[in-house]
Write an enzyme that holds these catalytic residues in place. Structure first.
Site, PDB file in Angstrom:
ATOM      1  N   ARG A   7     -12.142  49.881  52.996  1.00  0.00           N
ATOM      2  CA  ARG A   7     -13.526  49.194  52.964  1.00  0.00           C
ATOM      3  C   ARG A   7     -14.399  50.043  53.957  1.00  0.00           C
ATOM      4  NH1 ARG A   7     -11.494  43.555  56.041  1.00  0.00           N
ATOM      5  NH2 ARG A   7     -10.572  44.526  57.663  1.00  0.00           N
ATOM      6  N   GLU A  19     -18.154  42.406  59.229  1.00  0.00           N
ATOM      7  CA  GLU A  19     -17.839  42.982  60.487  1.00  0.00           C
ATOM      8  C   GLU A  19     -18.410  44.492  60.515  1.00  0.00           C
ATOM      9  OE1 GLU A  19     -13.410  42.883  60.739  1.00  0.00           O
ATOM     10  OE2 GLU A  19     -13.577  41.024  61.847  1.00  0.00           O
ATOM     11  N   GLU A  55     -13.382  33.702  61.610  1.00  0.00           N
ATOM     12  CA  GLU A  55     -12.190  34.021  61.274  1.00  0.00           C
ATOM     13  C   GLU A  55     -11.235  34.115  62.515  1.00  0.00           C
ATOM     14  OE1 GLU A  55     -11.653  38.104  59.732  1.00  0.00           O
ATOM     15  OE2 GLU A  55     -13.548  37.765  58.488  1.00  0.00           O
ATOM     16  N   GLN A 106      -0.539  41.830  53.385  1.00  0.00           N
ATOM     17  CA  GLN A 106       0.604  41.163  53.290  1.00  0.00           C
ATOM     18  C   GLN A 106       1.213  40.684  54.304  1.00  0.00           C
ATOM     19  OE1 GLN A 106       3.607  43.964  51.122  1.00  0.00           O
ATOM     20  NE2 GLN A 106       1.931  44.156  50.122  1.00  0.00           N
ATOM     21  N   HIS A 126      -0.205  39.611  56.896  1.00  0.00           N
ATOM     22  CA  HIS A 126      -0.872  38.791  58.054  1.00  0.00           C
ATOM     23  C   HIS A 126      -0.949  37.406  57.453  1.00  0.00           C
ATOM     24  CE1 HIS A 126      -4.865  37.306  59.677  1.00  0.00           C
ATOM     25  NE2 HIS A 126      -4.878  38.543  59.985  1.00  0.00           N
TER      26      HIS A 126
HETATM   27  C1  GAL Z   1     -11.122  41.204  59.773  1.00  0.00           C
HETATM   28  C2  GAL Z   1     -11.411  41.065  58.472  1.00  0.00           C
HETATM   29  C3  GAL Z   1     -10.676  40.208  57.535  1.00  0.00           C
HETATM   30  C4  GAL Z   1      -9.481  40.697  57.719  1.00  0.00           C
HETATM   31  C5  GAL Z   1      -8.912  40.205  59.014  1.00  0.00           C
HETATM   32  C6  GAL Z   1      -7.570  40.611  59.373  1.00  0.00           C
HETATM   33  O1  GAL Z   1     -11.123  42.220  60.907  1.00  0.00           O
HETATM   34  O2  GAL Z   1     -12.885  40.820  58.729  1.00  0.00           O
HETATM   35  O3  GAL Z   1     -11.192  40.779  56.347  1.00  0.00           O
HETATM   36  O4  GAL Z   1      -9.295  42.186  57.273  1.00  0.00           O
HETATM   37  O5  GAL Z   1      -9.717  41.170  59.994  1.00  0.00           O
HETATM   38  O6  GAL Z   1      -7.131  40.226  60.750  1.00  0.00           O
END
Ligand code: GAL
Length: 642
Positions: free
Chosen positions: A102, A141, A312, A361, A363
């Site tokens: 990405r 991000e 998040e 997977q 996470h």
């Molecule tokens: C962030 C991101 C998410 C996911 C997450 C995992 O940096 O915005 O899409 O990848 O980390 O911790």
């Protein structure tokens, strides 16, 4: 309020209603969707498959959930990359950073701007007034995975254009950069190259400009998206989810585009990102360091002009750090409350359910992979949701008594020219923040040039270039001020000021710095006087007309004061830093409560919150009317009192 990041496209449609119902059960109000869904929204050019998203939004809406819709630009699909190879970013060695994960785009690619504007417009038009949509997130991000700066042909073209607008003539640029040095004078802007691939160090002013340019590109790109969204989606907020410890673009400038800031809080992952000692890393491995999340809450509150979300929130182990331990029981609840204590409007967890497939997977989510079963973090989020419901609306936060002046460009300047290998701007700032919070103080971050009215203590850990607006705010403030090393040491063009550092701060501080010394690990210089400790990493030699409060081993001034403006001429060790901050807090008339290393406090209106990151409990030394917890704060515990 609570939220969650949800990917309906990852799950069978038959699952969506159950998911939405269980989100409500958990106390969730906001759901972020869509930010990586481009290949499912437009599988081929101009072929759109929005129906699934329509249905997903309807399901969420019917369940009473509000949606934050992300623009899908962090993941340009394969067909688009094949059509426009000029979208891809380049690394510092001129290699393409291609499709396959990405953020594979350059902010300077013209095709990319056109394609981004196109997809954002189509999505904003379609969903701009959808009743489920409460707000928008631009992209995902910025800067993550080291993607602020790209080193390709598109970047070079855009950089030359930026220079042309800024300097008008190559002569003015040569003058500003000191191009006479090593025969680096240019006859035209088209001769300028990107500052990489050189035999030895490229020109620092050029590098600083390239960094500034790259930062401006992020803000301009974001503004492009924001303007399109605003046109089609009135009365909805627009935010962006910033990352932790990413300082290579000016977040304040992106914040100017937005209604509120948000950030992605992975406190345990960040323990590995920050230059802690191994001993400290082990100590905080399963809880995080007690200032990592708060530091960013306070910073992003400033970026959001007072309003921020956690978009998040880490709900369990992550997958991307060198080691990814399970958080200690209680930490997910603690982090949730802590964000709210620092003024977050919403804490949104990443992610609803652990994905059994693909890159993440390993996470955690609020649910176990593939099941309708809460994870440990999910249950803790549920507890936080119940407590929050019981407590009712939280009072608005107030201005903190202490401000940290924070300047992204000073990070770039000191990274370009560290002079001592371990002179790290972010680390210095973090340690000063930690020192203040160890005294029980609440802290605001303030951007350069902003008013300092109402603060009792202002600290400036390092601000290399002090512009006129900042100088004027510092001249006006009635707060006690503490400047750290290298403040005022460069002008706008990366030149040493004619009157020597601290340049524009000379009149306020009474100081003139004639030499600087970087100290390798093991070298140190004792400091004695009203405060004592040791200078490590960095030490300055100064002449002063100000009062000297502490001196180095050889008798030279180390801490000076003139009309409330204090200058600390070194990188202080923990003892010296604590003593100096204590002295300043006292002079500013602030009540301090020295806290054990694992405890932190934070006020929000008439509420005080306490958090315990450590293995032993703590007796809260004040009496209050406890709303959550009690006077004995257990490990990983939260207490709230009035
Ligand atoms: C962030 C991101 C998410 C996911 C997450 C995992 O940096 O915005 O899409 O990848 O980390 O911790």
């Amino acid at each position: 309020m609570l939220g969650v990041c949800y990917y309906p496209e990852h799950w069978p449609e038959t699952q969506w209603e159950t998911d939405a119902r269980r989100m409500r059960e958990l106390g969730i109000s906001f759901v972020r969707v869509g930010e990586f869904a481009w290949s499912r929204l437009e599988p081929q050019r101009d072929t759109f498959t929005f129906e699934w998203l329509d249905r997903a939004l309807d399901v969420l809406h019917k369940a009473g959930l509000k949606v934050v819709l992300g623009t899908p630009t962090a993941t340009p699909p394969k067909w688009l990359m094949d059509e426009h190879p000029d979208i891809a970013p380049y690394d510092e060695h001129g290699r393409v950073r291609g499709f396959g994960s990405r953020r594979h785009y350059s902010f300077s690619s013209k095709s990319w701007w056109r394609e981004s504007a196109r997809i954002v417009e189509i999505i904003a038009k379609r969903y701009g007034t959808h009743p489920a949509i409460a707000g928008w997130q631009t992209d995902n991000e910025y800067g993550c995975h080291n993607t602020t700066i790209s080193w390709g042909p598109e970047d070079l073209k855009a950089f030359r254009q930026w220079l042309r607008l800024r300097y008008q003539t190559p002569q003015a640029m040569n003058e500003a950069w000191g191009g006479v040095f090593w025969s680096m004078e240019f006859n035209s802007f088209d001769e300028v190259e990107l500052p990489t691939g050189t035999v030895t160090e490229p020109n620092p002013a050029q590098r600083h400009d390239f960094w500034r340019f790259s930062s401006d590109q992020v803000a301009a790109y974001d503004l492009m998206q924001v303007e399109i969204i605003r046109k089609h989606s009135p009365d909805r907020f627009v935010t962006h989810n910033f990352m932790g410890f990413v300082s290579d673009f000016d977040h304040f400038k992106v914040g100017d585009n937005l209604d509120l800031a948000s950030w992605d809080s992975y406190p345990i992952g960040f323990v590995e990102k920050f230059p802690f000692s191994e001993e400290e890393r082990n100590r905080w491995a399963e809880t995080s360091h007690p200032d990592i999340a708060p530091y960013h809450h306070d910073l992003y509150r400033a970026v959001g002009k007072g309003r921020f979300w956690v978009m998040e929130q880490q709900p369990g182990p992550v997958n991307w750090a060198p080691w990814n331990p399970v958080p200690k029981p209680g930490m997910v609840r603690l982090w949730t409350w802590e964000a709210l204590a620092h003024g977050a409007d919403v804490v949104s967890y990443f992610r609803w359910r652990q994905a059994p497939f693909a890159q993440e997977q390993m996470h955690a989510g609020l649910n176990l992979p593939g099941l309708d079963e809460w994870s440990v973090g999910g249950l803790e989020a549920k507890t936080a949701g119940e407590e929050l419901a019981a407590l009712g609306a939280l009072p608005p936060g107030e201005k903190a008594p202490v401000a940290i002046l924070y300047d992204y460009a000073s990070h770039w300047a000191t990274a370009i020219q560290p002079q001592g290998k371990d002179f790290r701007f972010e680390e210095l700032t973090f340690r000063w923040y930690e020192g203040l919070r160890r005294l029980g103080l609440d802290v605001d971050f303030v951007r350069p040039g902003a008013s300092l009215d109402g603060y009792r203590l202002v600290v400036v850990p390092c601000m290399t270039h002090v512009d006129e607006a900042t100088l004027s705010a510092l001249e006006k403030t009635e707060a006690h001020v503490l400047y750290g090393p290298r403040s005022g040491s460069r002008d706008r063009h990366f030149t040493i000021p004619a009157n020597l550092p601290p340049g524009p701060l000379a009149a306020l501080t009474g100081n003139r710095i004639t030499q600087t010394s970087s100290l390798r690990p093991g070298l140190a210089d004792p400091v004695e006087g009203m405060v004592s400790g040791v200078a490590i990493r960095w030490r300055e030699y100064l002449e002063t007309t100000a009062e000297v409060l502490a001196r180095f081993g050889n008798g030279d001034p180390a801490l000076t004061q003139q009309n409330g403006h204090h200058y600390l001429a070194c990188w202080p060790d923990e003892t010296l830093l604590t003593a100096t901050l204590c002295l300043l807090a006292k002079r500013a008339g602030l009540t301090t409560l020295p806290l054990p290393p694992q405890i932190r406090l934070r006020r929000r209106g008439d509420l005080t919150f306490a958090f315990n990151y450590g293995p032993t409990s703590w007796s809260i030394p004040v009496s209050g009317n406890f709303l959550i917890g009690g006077p004995e704060l257990p490990p990983q515990g939260v207490a709230v009192w009035r």
